[in-house]
Motif scaffolding. Sequence first.
Motif, PDB file in Angstrom:
ATOM      1  N   ARG A  53       0.845  -1.385  -0.222  1.00 49.24           N
ATOM      2  CA  ARG A  53      -0.398   0.063  -0.264  1.00 49.24           C
ATOM      3  C   ARG A  53       0.950   1.494  -0.469  1.00 49.24           C
ATOM      4  O   ARG A  53       2.014   1.676   1.035  1.00 49.24           O
ATOM      5  CB  ARG A  53      -1.149  -0.264   1.300  1.00 49.24           C
ATOM      6  CG  ARG A  53      -2.013   0.763   1.030  1.00 49.24           C
ATOM      7  CD  ARG A  53      -3.069   1.095   2.280  1.00 49.24           C
ATOM      8  NE  ARG A  53      -2.486   2.093   3.572  1.00 49.24           N
ATOM      9  CZ  ARG A  53      -1.672   1.573   4.255  1.00 49.24           C
ATOM     10  NH1 ARG A  53      -2.030   0.273   4.352  1.00 49.24           N
ATOM     11  NH2 ARG A  53      -0.949   2.284   5.560  1.00 49.24           N
ATOM     12  N   VAL A  54       0.413   2.011  -0.685  1.00 49.31           N
ATOM     13  CA  VAL A  54       1.467   3.499  -0.785  1.00 49.31           C
ATOM     14  C   VAL A  54       0.103   4.703  -0.373  1.00 49.31           C
ATOM     15  O   VAL A  54      -0.887   4.528  -1.516  1.00 49.31           O
ATOM     16  CB  VAL A  54       2.201   3.524  -2.128  1.00 49.31           C
ATOM     17  CG1 VAL A  54       2.016   4.769  -2.054  1.00 49.31           C
ATOM     18  CG2 VAL A  54       3.345   2.953  -2.445  1.00 49.31           C
ATOM     19  N   ASP A  55       0.455   5.034   0.831  1.00 47.67           N
ATOM     20  CA  ASP A  55      -0.781   6.284   0.275  1.00 47.67           C
ATOM     21  C   ASP A  55      -0.108   8.073   0.426  1.00 47.67           C
ATOM     22  O   ASP A  55       1.314   7.931   1.024  1.00 47.67           O
ATOM     23  CB  ASP A  55      -1.055   6.827   2.362  1.00 47.67           C
ATOM     24  CG  ASP A  55      -1.770   5.125   2.135  1.00 47.67           C
ATOM     25  OD1 ASP A  55      -2.536   4.560   1.609  1.00 47.67           O
ATOM     26  OD2 ASP A  55      -1.661   5.066   3.858  1.00 47.67           O
ATOM     27  N   TYR A  56      -0.420   9.060  -0.562  1.00 47.04           N
ATOM     28  CA  TYR A  56       0.586   9.993  -0.830  1.00 47.04           C
ATOM     29  C   TYR A  56      -1.261  10.875   0.046  1.00 47.04           C
ATOM     30  O   TYR A  56      -1.876  11.075  -0.117  1.00 47.04           O
ATOM     31  CB  TYR A  56       0.151   9.970  -2.264  1.00 47.04           C
ATOM     32  CG  TYR A  56       0.530  11.570  -2.672  1.00 47.04           C
ATOM     33  CD1 TYR A  56       1.853  12.281  -2.269  1.00 47.04           C
ATOM     34  CD2 TYR A  56      -0.190  12.986  -2.352  1.00 47.04           C
ATOM     35  CE1 TYR A  56       2.453  13.209  -2.424  1.00 47.04           C
ATOM     36  CE2 TYR A  56       0.051  13.906  -3.357  1.00 47.04           C
ATOM     37  CZ  TYR A  56       1.443  14.067  -3.309  1.00 47.04           C
ATOM     38  OH  TYR A  56       2.015  15.953  -3.814  1.00 47.04           O
ATOM     39  N   LEU A  79       1.280  -2.017   3.858  1.00 50.43           N
ATOM     40  CA  LEU A  79       0.613  -3.222   3.694  1.00 50.43           C
ATOM     41  C   LEU A  79      -0.518  -3.507   4.543  1.00 50.43           C
ATOM     42  O   LEU A  79      -1.777  -2.351   4.921  1.00 50.43           O
ATOM     43  CB  LEU A  79       1.353  -4.734   5.328  1.00 50.43           C
ATOM     44  CG  LEU A  79       0.955  -5.693   4.340  1.00 50.43           C
ATOM     45  CD1 LEU A  79       1.760  -6.093   2.710  1.00 50.43           C
ATOM     46  CD2 LEU A  79       1.622  -6.121   5.186  1.00 50.43           C
ATOM     47  N   THR A  80      -1.559  -4.319   3.052  1.00 52.34           N
ATOM     48  CA  THR A  80      -2.711  -4.807   2.761  1.00 52.34           C
ATOM     49  C   THR A  80      -2.920  -6.522   2.873  1.00 52.34           C
ATOM     50  O   THR A  80      -2.230  -6.491   2.270  1.00 52.34           O
ATOM     51  CB  THR A  80      -3.738  -3.624   1.907  1.00 52.34           C
ATOM     52  OG1 THR A  80      -3.475  -2.313   1.807  1.00 52.34           O
ATOM     53  CG2 THR A  80      -5.237  -4.258   2.199  1.00 52.34           C
ATOM     54  N   TYR A  81      -3.441  -6.561   4.114  1.00 47.89           N
ATOM     55  CA  TYR A  81      -3.619  -8.018   4.167  1.00 47.89           C
ATOM     56  C   TYR A  81      -4.972  -8.345   5.161  1.00 47.89           C
ATOM     57  O   TYR A  81      -5.529  -7.181   5.423  1.00 47.89           O
ATOM     58  CB  TYR A  81      -2.965  -8.863   5.325  1.00 47.89           C
ATOM     59  CG  TYR A  81      -2.807  -8.290   6.418  1.00 47.89           C
ATOM     60  CD1 TYR A  81      -4.015  -9.103   7.693  1.00 47.89           C
ATOM     61  CD2 TYR A  81      -2.240  -6.931   6.737  1.00 47.89           C
ATOM     62  CE1 TYR A  81      -3.198  -8.858   8.630  1.00 47.89           C
ATOM     63  CE2 TYR A  81      -2.226  -6.186   8.663  1.00 47.89           C
ATOM     64  CZ  TYR A  81      -3.227  -7.800   9.561  1.00 47.89           C
ATOM     65  OH  TYR A  81      -3.695  -6.646  10.609  1.00 47.89           O
ATOM     66  N   GLN A 101      -3.997  -3.224   7.469  1.00 46.25           N
ATOM     67  CA  GLN A 101      -2.822  -1.740   6.603  1.00 46.25           C
ATOM     68  C   GLN A 101      -2.678  -1.399   8.123  1.00 46.25           C
ATOM     69  O   GLN A 101      -2.857  -0.231   8.568  1.00 46.25           O
ATOM     70  CB  GLN A 101      -4.433  -0.888   6.484  1.00 46.25           C
ATOM     71  CG  GLN A 101      -5.305  -1.528   5.561  1.00 46.25           C
ATOM     72  CD  GLN A 101      -6.691  -0.349   4.865  1.00 46.25           C
ATOM     73  OE1 GLN A 101      -7.066   0.610   5.243  1.00 46.25           O
ATOM     74  NE2 GLN A 101      -7.086  -0.765   3.439  1.00 46.25           N
ATOM     75  N   PRO A 102      -1.172  -2.346   8.598  1.00 45.72           N
ATOM     76  CA  PRO A 102      -0.154  -0.763   9.412  1.00 45.72           C
ATOM     77  C   PRO A 102       0.855  -0.712   8.394  1.00 45.72           C
ATOM     78  O   PRO A 102       0.888  -1.071   7.068  1.00 45.72           O
ATOM     79  CB  PRO A 102       0.357  -2.548   9.427  1.00 45.72           C
ATOM     80  CG  PRO A 102       0.254  -3.579   8.749  1.00 45.72           C
ATOM     81  CD  PRO A 102      -0.870  -3.355   7.808  1.00 45.72           C
ATOM     82  N   ASP A 103       1.499   0.734   8.773  1.00 47.94           N
ATOM     83  CA  ASP A 103       2.001   1.211   7.633  1.00 47.94           C
ATOM     84  C   ASP A 103       3.802   1.049   8.503  1.00 47.94           C
ATOM     85  O   ASP A 103       4.288   0.982   9.103  1.00 47.94           O
ATOM     86  CB  ASP A 103       2.091   3.431   8.358  1.00 47.94           C
ATOM     87  CG  ASP A 103       1.069   3.730   8.066  1.00 47.94           C
ATOM     88  OD1 ASP A 103      -0.165   2.629   7.374  1.00 47.94           O
ATOM     89  OD2 ASP A 103       0.477   4.741   8.651  1.00 47.94           O
ATOM     90  N   PHE A 104       4.154   1.107   7.292  1.00 53.10           N
ATOM     91  CA  PHE A 104       6.134   0.589   7.396  1.00 53.10           C
ATOM     92  C   PHE A 104       6.487   1.669   8.209  1.00 53.10           C
ATOM     93  O   PHE A 104       7.857   2.009   8.267  1.00 53.10           O
ATOM     94  CB  PHE A 104       6.304   0.082   6.496  1.00 53.10           C
ATOM     95  CG  PHE A 104       6.147  -1.076   6.324  1.00 53.10           C
ATOM     96  CD1 PHE A 104       5.688  -2.345   6.845  1.00 53.10           C
ATOM     97  CD2 PHE A 104       5.997  -1.694   4.800  1.00 53.10           C
ATOM     98  CE1 PHE A 104       5.374  -3.032   6.469  1.00 53.10           C
ATOM     99  CE2 PHE A 104       5.007  -2.865   4.269  1.00 53.10           C
ATOM    100  CZ  PHE A 104       4.806  -3.499   5.319  1.00 53.10           C
ATOM    101  N   PHE A 126      -7.938  -0.751  11.464  1.00 47.74           N
ATOM    102  CA  PHE A 126      -8.420  -2.084  10.357  1.00 47.74           C
ATOM    103  C   PHE A 126      -9.813  -2.159   9.943  1.00 47.74           C
ATOM    104  O   PHE A 126     -10.250  -1.157  10.800  1.00 47.74           O
ATOM    105  CB  PHE A 126      -8.503  -3.146  12.089  1.00 47.74           C
ATOM    106  CG  PHE A 126      -7.782  -3.787  12.464  1.00 47.74           C
ATOM    107  CD1 PHE A 126      -6.332  -4.364  12.088  1.00 47.74           C
ATOM    108  CD2 PHE A 126      -6.870  -2.853  13.473  1.00 47.74           C
ATOM    109  CE1 PHE A 126      -5.236  -5.271  12.460  1.00 47.74           C
ATOM    110  CE2 PHE A 126      -5.374  -3.518  14.291  1.00 47.74           C
ATOM    111  CZ  PHE A 126      -4.874  -4.510  13.282  1.00 47.74           C
ATOM    112  N   THR A 127     -10.101  -2.567   9.058  1.00 52.36           N
ATOM    113  CA  THR A 127     -11.641  -2.341   8.525  1.00 52.36           C
ATOM    114  C   THR A 127     -12.452  -3.634   8.317  1.00 52.36           C
ATOM    115  O   THR A 127     -12.202  -5.185   8.194  1.00 52.36           O
ATOM    116  CB  THR A 127     -11.451  -1.153   6.921  1.00 52.36           C
ATOM    117  OG1 THR A 127     -10.976  -2.626   5.943  1.00 52.36           O
ATOM    118  CG2 THR A 127     -10.381  -0.048   7.068  1.00 52.36           C
ATOM    119  N   ILE A 128     -13.932  -3.271   8.329  1.00 52.84           N
ATOM    120  CA  ILE A 128     -14.732  -4.415   7.900  1.00 52.84           C
ATOM    121  C   ILE A 128     -15.966  -3.732   7.304  1.00 52.84           C
ATOM    122  O   ILE A 128     -16.120  -2.276   7.491  1.00 52.84           O
ATOM    123  CB  ILE A 128     -15.446  -4.739  10.003  1.00 52.84           C
ATOM    124  CG1 ILE A 128     -14.938  -5.169  10.610  1.00 52.84           C
ATOM    125  CG2 ILE A 128     -16.565  -5.921   9.611  1.00 52.84           C
ATOM    126  CD1 ILE A 128     -15.343  -5.493  12.013  1.00 52.84           C
TER     127      ILE A 128
END
Length: 137
Positions: A53-56, A79-81, A101-104, A126-128
Motif C-alpha cells: 500500500r502507498v498513501d500520498y 501493507l494491506t492484508y 492496514q499497518p504502516d511501515f 483495521f476495517t470491516i
Amino acid sequence: MHYTVLNTSPEFPEGNGTYTTYKTSYHHLCLSPMLKAFYNLNKFGFYALLGPRVDYRLAYQSDHNEMVPAESKKWILGLTYGGGVVYQLGKVGILLELQGQPDFTGIIDTEPSENSTGLKITGNAFTITTGISFKLH
C-alpha cells in the motif's frame, strides 16, 4: 485525531482546571493493489488478500499551531492484508471482509531535541466491510 490539553500558565503550572481540544486531520490518496486467493465451497466462497500500500498526503488541517505539516511525510508505505467470505445466492453474493492496514513508515517521525521528546505517529487501521456483489455472466 483529537486530543485534549490541560491549560497552564506561569501562575498555574499544574493547570487551571480548563482544557482545550485540538483537531488535526490528514487526508490521503491510497493505492493498494492486492492479490486475492479465492476458494469456493458450495454457496460459500472464502478468500485471503495481501498487497503493498502507498498513501500520498493530499491535505492537512490542524487548529494546533505546534503541529507543523512540513514535519509530516507526504508518502507513507504500508501493507494491506485480510480475508473475507462470500455467500452466493444465484447471481447475488453477500460478503464480509476484514482488512488490516499497518504502516511501515510513519506520518511524523521527529527526533528528540533539548526542548522536545520527539514525536512518532504511525497508522495501523483495521476495517470491516460488508457488501453485495452481482455476477454479470
